[in-house]
Every structure is written in C-alpha cells, then in structure tokens.
Design an enzyme around this catalytic site. Structure first.
Site, mmCIF file in Angstrom:
data_model
loop_
_atom_site.group_PDB
_atom_site.id
_atom_site.type_symbol
_atom_site.label_atom_id
_atom_site.label_comp_id
_atom_site.label_asym_id
_atom_site.label_seq_id
_atom_site.Cartn_x
_atom_site.Cartn_y
_atom_site.Cartn_z
ATOM 1 N N ALA A 113 57.020 -19.018 -23.092
ATOM 2 C CA ALA A 113 57.577 -18.591 -21.805
ATOM 3 C C ALA A 113 59.086 -18.383 -21.885
ATOM 4 C CB ALA A 113 57.238 -19.622 -20.723
ATOM 5 N N GLY A 114 59.601 -18.193 -23.086
ATOM 6 C CA GLY A 114 61.038 -17.928 -23.222
ATOM 7 C C GLY A 114 61.895 -19.180 -23.185
ATOM 8 N N SER A 163 59.943 -22.505 -27.219
ATOM 9 C CA SER A 163 58.868 -23.375 -27.705
ATOM 10 C C SER A 163 58.586 -23.145 -29.189
ATOM 11 C CB SER A 163 57.592 -23.172 -26.891
ATOM 12 O OG SER A 163 57.182 -21.824 -26.963
ATOM 13 N N ALA A 185 60.647 -22.329 -31.607
ATOM 14 C CA ALA A 185 61.664 -23.013 -32.422
ATOM 15 C C ALA A 185 61.433 -24.520 -32.394
ATOM 16 C CB ALA A 185 63.063 -22.687 -31.914
ATOM 17 N N ASP A 236 67.902 -20.251 -31.499
ATOM 18 C CA ASP A 236 66.875 -21.180 -31.017
ATOM 19 C C ASP A 236 66.687 -22.371 -31.943
ATOM 20 O OD1 ASP A 236 66.483 -19.231 -29.156
ATOM 21 O OD2 ASP A 236 64.300 -19.274 -29.294
HETATM 22 O O1 PMV Z 1 63.112 -14.979 -25.004
HETATM 23 P P1 PMV Z 1 63.746 -15.695 -26.137
HETATM 24 O O2 PMV Z 1 63.974 -17.146 -25.861
HETATM 25 O O3 PMV Z 1 63.058 -15.440 -27.450
HETATM 26 O O4 PMV Z 1 65.230 -15.093 -26.276
HETATM 27 C C1 PMV Z 1 65.480 -13.780 -26.692
HETATM 28 C C2 PMV Z 1 66.969 -13.596 -26.760
HETATM 29 C C3 PMV Z 1 67.409 -12.180 -27.142
HETATM 30 O O5 PMV Z 1 68.842 -12.203 -27.126
HETATM 31 C C4 PMV Z 1 66.933 -11.150 -26.138
HETATM 32 C C5 PMV Z 1 66.924 -11.762 -28.516
HETATM 33 C C6 PMV Z 1 67.538 -12.546 -29.662
HETATM 34 O O6 PMV Z 1 66.908 -12.562 -30.748
HETATM 35 O O7 PMV Z 1 68.642 -13.093 -29.541
#
Ligand code: PMV
Length: 330
Positions: free
Chosen positions: A118-119, A122, A124, A167
């Site tokens: 869900a961003g 998780s 990592a 992450d």
């Molecule tokens: O959605 P996440 O937590 O995977 O974050 C992506 C972050 C971006 O800047 C959009 C892509 C990246 O690899 O940094």
C-alpha cells in the site's frame, strides 16, 4: 530462533522528484514487519506468512534438496503473493551468501502490522527483517550499513533492476532520512504526529513514474514543478531541524499540490487529503507513488483520525509515530 523486525515508512516530502536527483525525506513509522527464521539442514525453505496475503498457503521449496523445486512454485497464486515471495527468496539468497553456505534451508515466518503493498514500504521492511533474521540464524550479525546495502540489492533484484535506496535504508536505520541519489543519511527529527489513511488501493509505481517523465519531457513547466518540489524539500529540512511542525504541515500541503500537478494523485487520495485538512490537520499529502494507496497527515489531536475513519474513501486509518529505531532484534 532469531526474530528481526523493520518499520515501514511514509514520505514526508519529495517522492517522484527524487527520481530526478532531487532530495526526498522518508520517515520510518512505528508499524513493523517481523520475520522469525530458523535454520534447516535439509535445504528446504518453508515459508509461512499469512501477513503477506498467502491466504493459508505455506510455500515450500528447496535450495539444497534435489527432491524439491529450487524455485517457489507459485504459478497458481495471485501476483501479489508471487511478488511478496520474490523479496523473501532474494533475501534468503543474500543470507546464504553472507553465511558462505549455498545450500542451507530455512523455516521462515512473517508477521506484519503494515498493510502490504500500500505504499508504506512493506517490501523493504520484509526484505530487511527476513535478511537479518536469516543471517542471524546462520550466526552472522550484519552491521546496519551492510544490511541496508544488501537489502537494496535484494529489492533491486526482486524489482527487475528498479529500486531506490530510500526504502531499505529507512527500514534498516529508522528515523527521518534524507535521500539524494545514492547519498542516504539520517536527519535529526522531532516526534511527528503522523496519521496515515489508505483508500485500499495501490498505484502502479512504474506507470506513475513513466507518466511523470512524459509530462516533464512534454512541458518545461512540469520539469520546473519537479525542481519546485526539490526547493520545497530543502525548506522542509530546515523546518524539520527547527522542529517547526506547523511549517512542515504547510509544506506537505504544497507538496501534495505539486504532486497533483504532476498527475499522480487520484480522486480518493484527494478526498482523504481534504478530509484531513477539513478536520484541522496541520497538513496532508499522498505518500509514495500515488495513483491510489495512502496519504499521510500531521495532527497531534484525534480529530483527523476520527474524520478519516468516517470518510467513504477511507479503508483504514491509524496513527503512526516516527520509528526512531530501524531494525530491531529480539
Ligand atoms: O510507493 P513507494 O513507497 O514505492 O514510493 C515510490 C517513490 C517514487 O519516488 C515515486 C519512486 C522511487 O523509486 O523513488
């Protein structure tokens, strides 16, 4: 049996622009993935992880047992299950490498209080926790820098060569982190009153990043927007150092507006952001790739969490403290 845990993260500022070399500030949050790993001498890997949406499936395969497939055979499972297993499998391979034993097997159990996919970082957290616990099961204790670097390599492998260090560094070290290219460092930060809400969806990070690139190539002012996010992050770093939570909130609002201008917000994310603002949050923005998934707001009171819990677009909401500790060993 060693258990290692690692936190998830939200982006206080700077996602997407970080892809273009601008700085970003992810923050670890006190919601963790825990991995318990025991060494097996029969070469088998037995992976039990209801938290990764295995829906009761125990995954069993073998690194050193010729009677078993060397790959997790999951062709019938949903894509999200196969994706989750790739991180664990690559982390175990990395642990075998540091242990100097290519055929050792593992019993792995994974538990999570982070919503998966869900961003909130998780994957990592799964990677850092399972790599560390598997290395410890082989009597190897990795220092944080090595763990963060190895976890980054694991993520990159599991994501077909695409990963940023943000992450995994954040999951390994905890706290607020500044990422600019390959340079990752910890920032001093006050305790921040995060409220997280999810719309239950998840954006396609690759497609969203590609969309921003197309926009920046087509319109110079979209490229300027990326530069403006970089400027905002530098202001945000000053506010963080000064402990000025109200300024952080204002800058989060602007950051969300700039991300919307780059086309990565969505109706439901905007609704969650506005619900938080209407409830009196100091600021609110989407976190991560966007398109769907999570927002993060700052509010020291209960008002934002209560309002979000009632919002039709909200699937789940919770308060999350900044996690000062990254990796924890039990
Ligand atoms: O959605 P996440 O937590 O995977 O974050 C992506 C972050 C971006 O800047 C959009 C892509 C990246 O690899 O940094």
């Amino acid at each position: 049996m060693p258990t290692s845990s690692a936190p998830g993260k939200v982006y206080l500022f700077g996602e997407h622009a970080v892809v273009y070399g601008e700085p970003a500030v992810p923050c670890a949050i006190e919601r963790r993935v825990r991995a318990t790993v025991e060494r097996r001498d029969d070469g088998r890997v037995v992976l039990d992880a209801p938290a990764l949406s295995f829906d009761g499936v125990t995954v069993e395969y073998g690194a050193g047992d010729p009677a078993l497939s060397t790959e997790p055979a999951l062709t019938a499972e949903p894509a999200r299950v196969r994706r989750a297993v790739r991180y664990v499998d690559a982390a175990l391979a990395s642990a075998r490498e540091v242990a100097g034993d290519e055929t050792v097997g593992f019993d792995v159990s994974i538990d999570s209080d982070l919503p998966i996919g869900a961003g909130l970082g998780s994957s990592a957290a799964v990677t850092v926790a399972s790599l560390d616990a598997a290395a410890r099961a082989c009597d190897v204790e990795l220092d944080r820098a090595t763990l963060a670097d190895r976890a980054y390599q694991v993520e990159r492998e599991a994501q077909d060569g695409q990963a940023s260090r943000a992450d995994t560094f954040c999951a390994a070290t905890g706290g607020a982190v500044r990422v600019e290219g390959d340079d990752c460092r910890s920032l001093a930060a006050p305790s921040l009153p995060f409220v997280v809400a999810s719309d239950g969806g998840a954006g396609d990070t690759g497609a969203l990043v590609a969309g921003v690139r197309r926009l920046a190539e087509a319109y110079p002012f979209a490229a300027d927007t990326i530069g403006a996010i970089g400027d905002l992050v530098r202001r945000g770093e000053d506010a963080l150092a000064a402990g000025d939570v109200e300024e952080l909130g204002r800058l989060m609002d602007v950051n969300h507006g700039l991300l919307s201008a780059l086309g990565v917000s969505s109706r439901s994310l905007d609704e969650l952001v506005w619900t938080a603002r209407d409830a009196g949050a100091l600021g609110a923005k989407l976190t991560g790739a966007g398109g769907g998934g999570c927002i993060v707001a700052l509010d020291p009171t209960d008002a934002t969490e209560r309002a979000l819990a009632l919002a039709p677009a909200c699937e789940t909401t919770f308060r999350a403290e900044l996690a000062d500790e990254g990796l924890e060993r039990e």
